[in-house]
Design an enzyme around this catalytic site. Sequence first.
Site, short mmCIF file in Angstrom:
data_model
loop_
_atom_site.label_atom_id
_atom_site.label_comp_id
_atom_site.label_asym_id
_atom_site.label_seq_id
_atom_site.Cartn_x
_atom_site.Cartn_y
_atom_site.Cartn_z
CB ALA A 9 46.59 -0.76 -15.86
N GLY A 12 52.58 4.19 -17.14
CA GLY A 12 53.95 3.83 -17.33
C GLY A 12 53.72 2.65 -18.09
CG ASN A 79 53.23 -3.34 -15.09
OD1 ASN A 79 54.42 -3.12 -15.87
ND2 ASN A 79 52.85 -2.32 -14.93
CE1 TYR A 144 62.40 -3.39 -9.28
CE2 TYR A 144 64.70 -3.27 -10.32
CZ TYR A 144 63.27 -3.17 -10.46
OH TYR A 144 62.48 -3.14 -11.77
CE LYS A 148 60.61 -5.92 -10.68
NZ LYS A 148 59.01 -6.19 -11.34
N PRO A 174 62.76 -6.17 -18.88
CG PRO A 174 60.84 -4.74 -18.62
CD PRO A 174 61.62 -5.85 -18.09
N GLY A 175 65.18 -3.85 -19.85
CA GLY A 175 66.27 -2.87 -19.16
C GLY A 175 65.60 -1.47 -18.77
CB VAL A 177 61.16 1.28 -19.47
CG1 VAL A 177 59.92 1.62 -20.35
CG2 VAL A 177 61.51 -0.40 -19.71
O1 NJP Z 1 56.70 2.13 -13.05
P1 NJP Z 1 55.77 3.37 -12.78
P2 NJP Z 1 56.88 1.28 -14.71
N1 NJP Z 1 49.17 -2.07 -6.03
O2 NJP Z 1 56.18 3.81 -11.29
C1 NJP Z 1 51.35 0.39 -9.78
C2 NJP Z 1 59.30 -3.02 -14.15
N2 NJP Z 1 60.44 -2.33 -14.73
O3 NJP Z 1 56.13 1.25 -15.55
O4 NJP Z 1 49.00 2.14 -7.47
C3 NJP Z 1 48.63 -1.79 -7.12
O5 NJP Z 1 55.47 4.34 -13.77
C4 NJP Z 1 51.24 2.13 -9.80
O6 NJP Z 1 50.03 2.56 -9.80
P3 NJP Z 1 49.44 3.00 -8.51
C5 NJP Z 1 59.20 -2.18 -12.50
O7 NJP Z 1 59.84 -3.24 -11.86
C6 NJP Z 1 60.46 -1.18 -15.04
O8 NJP Z 1 58.38 1.65 -14.97
O9 NJP Z 1 48.26 3.89 -9.04
N3 NJP Z 1 49.42 -1.11 -8.34
C7 NJP Z 1 51.61 2.11 -11.42
O10 NJP Z 1 50.59 1.95 -12.29
C8 NJP Z 1 57.54 -2.59 -12.50
O11 NJP Z 1 57.30 -3.84 -12.32
C9 NJP Z 1 61.75 -0.47 -15.59
O12 NJP Z 1 50.22 3.96 -7.88
C10 NJP Z 1 50.63 -0.60 -7.72
C11 NJP Z 1 52.66 1.01 -11.54
O13 NJP Z 1 52.75 0.16 -10.51
C12 NJP Z 1 57.03 -2.45 -14.07
O14 NJP Z 1 57.99 -2.61 -14.75
C13 NJP Z 1 62.89 -1.40 -15.62
C14 NJP Z 1 51.25 -0.80 -6.47
C15 NJP Z 1 54.10 1.65 -11.74
O15 NJP Z 1 54.39 2.46 -12.50
C16 NJP Z 1 56.20 -1.27 -14.33
O16 NJP Z 1 57.21 0.03 -14.00
C17 NJP Z 1 62.72 -2.82 -15.43
C18 NJP Z 1 50.21 -1.46 -5.54
N4 NJP Z 1 50.77 -1.61 -4.39
C19 NJP Z 1 61.48 -3.41 -15.12
N5 NJP Z 1 52.29 -0.17 -6.34
C20 NJP Z 1 62.01 0.90 -15.76
N6 NJP Z 1 60.94 1.56 -15.71
O17 NJP Z 1 63.18 1.42 -16.17
C21 NJP Z 1 52.58 0.41 -7.51
O18 NJP Z 1 63.48 -3.57 -15.85
N7 NJP Z 1 51.61 0.00 -8.47
#
Ligand code: NJP
Length: 227
Positions: A9, A12, A79, A144, A148, A174-175, A177
């Site tokens: 959260a 993104g 997420n 990846y 998924k 999603p596709g 984003v």
């Molecule tokens: O990614 P990003 P999105 N423990 O990198 C957190 C899927 N998706 O919002 O820990 C806890 O901006 C990280 O926070 P921090 C994708 O596979 C995306 O685009 O503080 N949290 C940040 O809040 C993913 O499942 C696209 O660094 C952890 C967040 O995760 C989801 O959407 C397309 C963590 C990542 O933010 C959100 O992705 C699609 C941990 N170990 C699916 N590691 C796309 N963007 O195009 C990371 O098909 N986070």
Amino acid sequence: MSAALVTGASRGIGRAIAERLAERYEIIAVARSARALEEVAHGIQARGGRCRAIALDVSDHAAVSSALASLDVDVVVNNAGLGIIKPTAEMSVEEWRKQVSVNLDGMFYVTRAVLPGMIERKRGYVVNIGSLAGRNAFVGGACYSATKHAVIGFSESLMLEVRDVGVRVTVIMPGSVDTEFGGHPAGNASWKLTPADVADGVWHVVNQPERALVSRVEMRPARVARA
Ligand code: NJP
């Protein structure tokens, strides 16, 4: 006020989901970056909502179960995720394990912590953010895409397992984003979905009438990218 727990959260898609669900739920915002989570929480509170931040790594089972297992949440949105997109022959064991442990193990750990309470109360939503990469293959996506695909298998099996006790499970796929995911590639992103689009999808899913279960959502940009 019932609670919604959102992982990833701090930015993104997860941040947008937390902000959207704050219209109806107390938000429990989870990610590793404490400072970014505090900013999200302050923003929600400034708009009259309620939010508390819990900084943890979802791939750390001990941290997840000690921080989350006692919480009563009506909605959990798994997420948090990452994408290390590279040829398999160049992927290190550490990169493989990191991706699997966040995208797959973390989803299980968080769900496992809050699911018994949902089953006991006979209500709840588990919303897992998968990807169209969970259906489609692409070059560089072996790990990846595998995680998924696993998110879909986990979500749909769990959906069949708990729907009769009143817990609904949805996988959102999603596709592209426009976020920092995968290093925020340069170039025109105006054709992509926005995080708010995905958050609207989650809002729609958790606002179904009690008799209805949206178990799977595919979202993609309406137009394809052009060079
Ligand atoms: O990614 P990003 P999105 N423990 O990198 C957190 C899927 N998706 O919002 O820990 C806890 O901006 C990280 O926070 P921090 C994708 O596979 C995306 O685009 O503080 N949290 C940040 O809040 C993913 O499942 C696209 O660094 C952890 C967040 O995760 C989801 O959407 C397309 C963590 C990542 O933010 C959100 O992705 C699609 C941990 N170990 C699916 N590691 C796309 N963007 O195009 C990371 O098909 N986070």
